[in-house]
Design a protein around this motif. Sequence first.
Motif, mmCIF file in Angstrom:
data_model
loop_
_atom_site.group_PDB
_atom_site.id
_atom_site.type_symbol
_atom_site.label_atom_id
_atom_site.label_comp_id
_atom_site.label_asym_id
_atom_site.label_seq_id
_atom_site.Cartn_x
_atom_site.Cartn_y
_atom_site.Cartn_z
ATOM 1 N N ARG A 209 -1.946 -59.044 -108.041
ATOM 2 C CA ARG A 209 -0.751 -59.547 -107.350
ATOM 3 C C ARG A 209 0.386 -58.530 -107.390
ATOM 4 O O ARG A 209 1.091 -58.314 -106.404
ATOM 5 C CB ARG A 209 -0.296 -60.865 -107.995
ATOM 6 C CG ARG A 209 -1.117 -62.058 -107.592
ATOM 7 C CD ARG A 209 -0.348 -63.364 -107.830
ATOM 8 N NE ARG A 209 0.117 -63.465 -109.212
ATOM 9 C CZ ARG A 209 -0.567 -64.056 -110.187
ATOM 10 N NH1 ARG A 209 -1.766 -64.577 -109.934
ATOM 11 N NH2 ARG A 209 -0.077 -64.131 -111.407
ATOM 12 N N ALA A 210 0.576 -57.895 -108.563
ATOM 13 C CA ALA A 210 1.643 -56.911 -108.716
ATOM 14 C C ALA A 210 1.390 -55.708 -107.812
ATOM 15 O O ALA A 210 2.328 -55.155 -107.220
ATOM 16 C CB ALA A 210 1.733 -56.465 -110.174
ATOM 17 N N MET B 34 3.405 -53.288 -100.768
ATOM 18 C CA MET B 34 4.181 -53.714 -99.594
ATOM 19 C C MET B 34 5.607 -53.175 -99.670
ATOM 20 O O MET B 34 6.172 -52.736 -98.657
ATOM 21 C CB MET B 34 4.210 -55.237 -99.505
ATOM 22 C CG MET B 34 2.885 -55.856 -99.084
ATOM 23 S SD MET B 34 2.975 -57.642 -98.926
ATOM 24 C CE MET B 34 4.145 -57.795 -97.596
ATOM 25 N N ARG B 35 6.176 -53.198 -100.861
ATOM 26 C CA ARG B 35 7.565 -52.745 -101.018
ATOM 27 C C ARG B 35 7.695 -51.247 -100.763
ATOM 28 O O ARG B 35 8.707 -50.792 -100.219
ATOM 29 C CB ARG B 35 8.034 -53.081 -102.443
ATOM 30 C CG ARG B 35 9.516 -52.742 -102.670
ATOM 31 C CD ARG B 35 9.957 -53.097 -104.084
ATOM 32 N NE ARG B 35 9.292 -52.285 -105.090
ATOM 33 C CZ ARG B 35 8.376 -52.719 -105.943
ATOM 34 N NH1 ARG B 35 7.996 -54.003 -105.929
ATOM 35 N NH2 ARG B 35 7.808 -51.912 -106.824
ATOM 36 N N ARG C 2 -0.245 -55.664 -104.908
ATOM 37 C CA ARG C 2 0.023 -56.027 -103.513
ATOM 38 C C ARG C 2 1.532 -56.054 -103.247
ATOM 39 O O ARG C 2 1.997 -55.569 -102.210
ATOM 40 C CB ARG C 2 -0.589 -57.387 -103.203
ATOM 41 C CG ARG C 2 -2.102 -57.354 -103.107
ATOM 42 C CD ARG C 2 -2.664 -58.743 -102.959
ATOM 43 N NE ARG C 2 -4.118 -58.729 -102.833
ATOM 44 C CZ ARG C 2 -4.893 -59.790 -102.935
ATOM 45 N NH1 ARG C 2 -4.341 -60.979 -103.147
ATOM 46 N NH2 ARG C 2 -6.199 -59.687 -102.809
ATOM 47 N N LYS C 3 2.262 -56.612 -104.168
ATOM 48 C CA LYS C 3 3.712 -56.703 -104.006
ATOM 49 C C LYS C 3 4.354 -55.320 -103.987
ATOM 50 O O LYS C 3 5.194 -55.010 -103.137
ATOM 51 C CB LYS C 3 4.290 -57.540 -105.144
ATOM 52 C CG LYS C 3 5.775 -57.777 -105.053
ATOM 53 C CD LYS C 3 6.247 -58.663 -106.204
ATOM 54 C CE LYS C 3 7.740 -58.888 -106.139
ATOM 55 N NZ LYS C 3 8.222 -59.750 -107.249
ATOM 56 N N ALA C 4 3.936 -54.455 -104.936
ATOM 57 C CA ALA C 4 4.502 -53.104 -105.020
ATOM 58 C C ALA C 4 4.099 -52.264 -103.819
ATOM 59 O O ALA C 4 4.901 -51.482 -103.285
ATOM 60 C CB ALA C 4 4.056 -52.436 -106.309
#
Length: 199
Positions: free
Chosen positions: A21-22, A28-29, A24-26
């Motif tokens: 999850r981390a 995208m950012r 994917r979030k990073a």
Amino acid sequence: MATLYETLGVHEHATDEEIKRAYRKAAMRCHPDRNAGREEAARAAFLEIKEAYAILSDPAQRHVYDSIFAEEMRRWEARRKQEEAERAEREGAARAAAETLYVERVALAMRFATQGYNRDVVFGVLLGQQCDEPTARHIADSAIALHASRQAEAAKHADEDKGETVQEGSKRPEPDESASAAPHHLGTLWFQFLNGLRF
């Protein structure tokens, strides 16, 4: 330097799902398409995130990394503690040297004050010993004040001694407790003086 866990924004004991999850979030950012005007910096950060995830998402690679990381952290911590101890030792030695020099300057000022020199002379002598002006002024003022106090105390006791005449055949007077306390009083003044001169 950031750890792989810090790059992804997770703790060292994160689960595989938390790491995913981390990531994917990073990703995208930091994706270059989402960072118009700073594509190069975003691309570099994106690559770091991908490399971190590639290692941490593989159990075998993560185990090797954790072992190396733990050992490196132990070495870093030992090195940090050694540097702190060395810095504390240097600071302690410098502080001790400064205190010794200060006591020597106080003794010098007291010697000149006791010899009857005025405040300006004592101040000049201290400046001649490479003492900074504020400290020299403070020591000189305090030394002269202490010497004057000692002289006043001595004169007081001298007057008391003159006034005490023992007539022939009269009873010998009891010892004057204030006179016996004089050395202690002067010692107390000296102690207060030294404390007042500390940095």
